[in-house]
Design an enzyme around this catalytic site. Structure first.
Site, PDB file in Angstrom:
ATOM      1  N   SER A   1       0.833  -1.200   0.000  1.00 15.11           N
ATOM      2  CA  SER A   1       0.000   0.000   0.000  1.00 15.11           C
ATOM      3  C   SER A   1       0.872   1.256   0.000  1.00 15.11           C
ATOM      4  O   SER A   1       1.652   1.467  -0.935  1.00 15.11           O
ATOM      5  CB  SER A   1      -0.963  -0.041   1.191  1.00 15.11           C
TER       6      SER A   1
ATOM      7  N   ASP B   1      -9.049  -4.759  -6.080  1.00 14.56           N
ATOM      8  CA  ASP B   1      -8.484  -3.836  -5.104  1.00 14.56           C
ATOM      9  C   ASP B   1      -8.662  -2.394  -5.574  1.00 14.56           C
ATOM     10  O   ASP B   1      -8.339  -2.037  -6.706  1.00 14.56           O
ATOM     11  CB  ASP B   1      -6.999  -4.163  -4.917  1.00 14.56           C
TER      12      ASP B   1
END
Length: 677
Positions: A448, A500
C-alpha cells in the site's frame, strides 16, 4: 440531487432523502400514540398522585390535536418522497413547505417534553408505578427523538450552503457563465472559502496531531485537492451511494456478458513466457516482510487465538542494546511481532525504525539469509499521519538521470521515499548492511503506502545499486508518470489482488468515476429509495443485476453534457467533470489532470470460480501478467477494500505457490511451455 434549499440555504440532503428516516419516525410515533392511548383509557379517572386528582383529558386531547397534524405532515413527507427521480425533483416541489411545517411542530413537542420532564422530576410518591414508568419512557423517547433530530441537522449542515445569487432566467439550470470581473472574483472567493472549510475539517479530524508547519502545509494541500474535486457537483451523499449501487450492477452485467476467452492485454515488457512461477515464489517470500512491517496490530489480527500469547512474553523486554529503534515502540511489541512473522533472529536486523510523522513512515533493514538479500521493508498505512501522507496526492517533480520524458510522482510518497533514502545513505545504514554481507543483493518491498514509497525508493537507489529488485504489493495507482513507470519495469514488480481499489485510485480515475456516477444517475428513472434498497440487497445476497430502465429516450443527448446542478450550486460552464459527459474517452477529460500509473510490471491475481462464494469454501486463484492500462477505471465491488488487506494478499500468494499446477493462468502455462520447447 440537487441539495434541498430551506431556511435560505442549501443543505447536504436532497428532497428524496427522508424516505427512510421519515418512515421510521412515523412508525415510532404511531406506536407511541397507541401506547399513550392505551395507557390513558386504562387509567382514565385514576390519575391520583399525593392526594391530588389530575384532570388529564384536556392535556391529552391537546396532545392528540398537536400530534395529529404532526403525524399527517410526516405521512405526507414520506408519501411525497416517492414520486420523481434523483435528477427530477419536480414532483417533490412541496417538500420545503412540509419541512417548514414539521419544524414548526417541533416547538409544541419540545414544550410537552419539558413538561413531561418536570412531571417526572416532581414527587411521584403514591402514584401508580406502571403509570410513572410509562410516562418516564414516553419522556425519554421524546428527548431521544429530539436529540437525534438535532444531531441529524448538524450532519446535513453544509458550511458552503449560504444563499447565493440565482442565475438569470435565460440561463440553463445550474449553469453560469460569468465573464465579468465581479463574477470571477465571486468564484475565486467561494473557492477560497471551500478550501478553508475543508482545511478546518481536516484540523478538527486531526486535532490530536501537532499543528506544526509541515502539518499545516499538508492540510492546505489536501484541502485544495478535495475542494477542487467536489466543488463542481451538487451531489449529496445518498446520490453517490445510489450511483455506486447502479454502477456496480452495470459493471457486473458487462463482466457477465464478456467473452470468457478474452484475457487482459499483456505488457510488451512482460511476455507470458517469463518465469511466472519464480516471480510468484519471490513475491510470496517478500510479502511476509511487507506484512511484518505493520507490527503487532496485523499480527494480532491474523493470529487472534495465538498471537497475544506469543507476544506477551517479549513485549515488555528492553532490547535497545541489541537493535536500533527510533521511537514508536516503547514496549517492543512491534519488533517482537516482526520476529514472529519473519522467523529472523535479533542479529539479522541492521536498523528498525518505528518513527512516524507525516512524510516519515516506519521501515526496517534486515539480512534475509534465505534469499541472500539485504531487505528493506516499508510499512503501509497504519496511522492518521500515514493517511495525510496518502492524501498528499499532488504531483512532484522527480528528475532521474537517464530517463527521458516528464518525471513526476505522488508528492506524499515521494517525500517519504526521500526521507528513507537519506536515512539509508546519509546515516550509513546500507553501508553497514553490505559490510556484513557484501555478496548480498538489495531487495525493497512494501504494501500500500509502503509499496508506493518502496517503488520510489528503488528508483532513487537504482543508480547506486543496479541489481536491486523491488516487490510492490497493492501500490496506489496514482504514483508515477509514464516515463518513470516504464523505467521501473526492469526492476519493480507490482502485485495486485482482484478488484483492489487502491491500485485503481488516482485523480483521473476518481474524476472518471464521478462522471460515470453522474451519467448513470441522470439516466435512471427509478426513485432513489428503490435504488438503495435493491443495491443493499444485491451487495448482501447477490443475485442477478437489476436492469434499471433509463430516461435516455426521453432526453436530448446534448442535455447530458450540461452540469446536473441545482439553482443554488456554484459552477462555471466549462467544468472538467462534465466535458463530453457521454464520451468516456474525451481528450479534454483526459487532459484535465496529469496521468499517473502503477510502478513496474504488474502481476494480477484473481479468484477462480463465481464472484460470490460461501464463507466456508476455499478460494482458488489464478495469476497472469497485466499492464497499467488495465487499471484505468475503478471497479465497484464488496471486495474492493477486502482485496487490499495485506493478509488477503499474503493468503493469495501462499495459495498460488502451494497449488501452482492448478492456480496459474492456463494461457500463461501453455505459452511458457511453448517457449521452453
Amino acid at each position: 440531487m440537487p441539495g434541498m434549499v430551506v431556511f435560505g440555504r442549501r443543505w447536504g440532503i436532497a428532497s428524496d432523502d427522508l424516505v427512510f428516516p421519515g418512515s421510521f419516525e412515523l412508525f415510532v410515533r404511531v406506536l407511541w400514540w397507541i401506547g399513550t392511548l392505551i395507557l390513558y383509557t386504562h387509567h382514565r379517572g385514576h390519575f391520583d398522585c399525593n392526594g391530588r386528582r389530575v384532570d388529564t383529558s384536556k392535556p391529552f386531547c391537546l396532545r392528540v390535536e398537536i400530534f395529529a397534524p404532526l403525524c399527517n405532515a410526516r405521512k405526507r413527507v414520506v408519501r411525497d418522497r416517492f414520486p420523481g427521480t434523483i435528477t427530477n425533483p419536480g414532483p417533490r416541489r412541496s417538500i420545503p413547505a412540509l419541512v417548514y411545517l414539521r419544524a414548526l411542530l417541533y416547538i409544541p413537542e419540545l414544550v410537552w417534553a419539558c413538561l413531561g420532564a418536570f412531571w417526572v422530576s416532581d414527587d411521584s410518591k403514591g402514584c401508580d408505578l406502571a403509570t410513572v414508568g410509562a410516562v418516564v419512557a414516553a419522556v425519554i423517547a421524546s428527548w431521544i427523538i429530539l436529540l437525534f433530530t438535532g444531531v441529524g441537522v448538524v450532519f446535513v449542515f453544509d458550511p458552503l450552503g449560504n444563499p447565493r445569487t440565482q442565475p438569470a432566467a435565460m440561463e440553463p439550470l445550474g449553469v453560469r457563465d460569468l465573464q465579468s470581473t465581479e463574477g470571477t472574483q465571486f468564484f475565486s472567493t467561494a473557492r477560497s472559502l471551500a478550501v478553508k472549510v475543508w482545511e478546518s475539517r481536516l484540523r478538527l479530524l486531526c486535532c490530536c496531531l501537532p499543528q506544526d508547519e509541515s502539518h499545516r502545509a499538508a492540510f492546505s494541500s489536501i484541502a485544495q485537492l478535495v475542494s477542487r474535486f467536489f466543488s463542481d457537483t451538487d451531489l449529496v451523499p445518498s446520490d453517490i451511494a445510489a450511483g455506486l449501487a447502479l454502477l456496480h450492477q452495470e459493471q457486473d452485467k458487462m463482466e457477465q456478458s464478456r467473452d470468457p476467452d478474452d484475457i487482459v492485454t499483456h505488457s510488451p515488457s512482460s511476455p507470458i513466457g517469463e518465469d511466472l512461477e519464480a516471480e510468484l515464489e519471490k513475491a510470496s517470500h517478500c510479502m511476509q516482510f511487507a506484512a511484518a512491517a505493520y507490527g503487532w496490530p496485523l499480527y494480532i489480527y491474523s493470529n487472534l487465538l495465538t498471537g497475544p500469547c506469543k507476544l506477551s512474553g517479549d513485549c515488555c523486554r528492553s532490547r535497545a542494546a541489541e537493535y536500533d529503534i527510533v521511537g514508536g515502540d516503547h514496549l517492543g511489541c512491534h519488533f517482537s511481532s516482526i520476529l514472529q512473522s519473519t522467523g529472523l533472529q535479533y542479529r539479522d536486523f541492521i536498523h528498525v525504525s518505528f518513527h512516524n510523522q507525516i512524510y516519515e513512515i516506519p521501515f526496517f533493514v534486515a539480512l534475509d539469509h534465505k534469499r541472500e538479500a539485504v531487505l528493506v521493508a516499508v510499512r503501509g498505512t497504519l496511522s492518521l499521519k500515514d493517511v495525510l501522507t496518502d492524501l498528499s496526492a499532488e504531483c512532484e517533480n522527480l528528475p532521474i538521470e537517464g530517463v527521458t520524458g516528464a518525471c513526476y510522482a505522488h508528492k506524499g510518497m515521494c517525500q517519504a521515499a526521500g526521507y528513507i533514502y537519506r536515512k539509508l545513505v546519509n546515516d550509513g545504514i546500507l553501508n553497514q548492511a553490505f559490510s556484513v554481507a557484501p555478496e548480498y543483493k538489495l531487495v525493497i518491498t512494501g504494501h500500500s503506502l509502503g509499496a508506493g514509497t518502496a517503488s520510489l525508493l528503488a528508483i532513487l537507489l537504482r543508480p547506486s545499486f543496479p541489481t536491486l529488485q523491488c516487490y510492490s504489493f497493492s501500490p496506489p495507482g496514482g504514483l508515477l508518470s509514464k516515463a518513470l513507470a516504464d523505467y521501473s519495469k526492469d526492476f519493480v514488480v507490482s502485485v495486485v489482488l482482484g478488484k483492489d481499489l487502491v491500485p485503481r485510485l488516482s485523480i483521473p480515475n476518481m474524476e472518471d468515476l464521478k462522471r460515470k456516477i453522474l451519467k448513470i444517475v441522470s439516466n435512471c428513472n427509478k426513485p432513489k429509495y428503490r435504488i438503495l434498497l435493491r443495491g443493499c440487497w444485491y451487495e448482501l445476497f447477490g443475485g442477478d443485476p437489476d436492469d434499471f430502465p433509463t430516461e435516455m429516450d426521453n432526453r436530448r443527448e446534448e442535455e447530458l453534457s450540461q452540469p446536473l446542478l441545482g439553482e443554488e450550486s456554484l459552477i462555471i460552464r466549462h467544468s472538467s467533470s462534465y466535458q463530453s459527459l457521454a464520451s468516456d474517452d474525451s481528450p479534454a477529460h483526459k487532459a484535465a489532470h496529469l496521468p499517473l500509473f502503477l510502478p513496474g510490471r504488474v502481476l494480477h491475481i484473481t479468484e477462480d470460480g463465481p464472484s460470490r462464494r460461501s464463507c466456508f469454501s476455499q478460494a482458488r486463484y489464478r495469476a497472469e501478467w497485466s499492464n497499467e492500462m488495465a487499471f484505468r477505471s475503478i471497479l465497484i465491488s464488496p471486495r474492493m477494500l477486502a482485496d487490499h488487506m495485506p493478509d488477503a494478499v499474503l493468503r493469495a500468494l501462499n495459495s498460488l505457490t502451494s497449488e501452482r499446477p492448478f492456480s496459474l493462468c492456463p494461457s500463461s502455462l501453455n505459452d511458457s511451455q511453448h517457449n521452453t520447447i
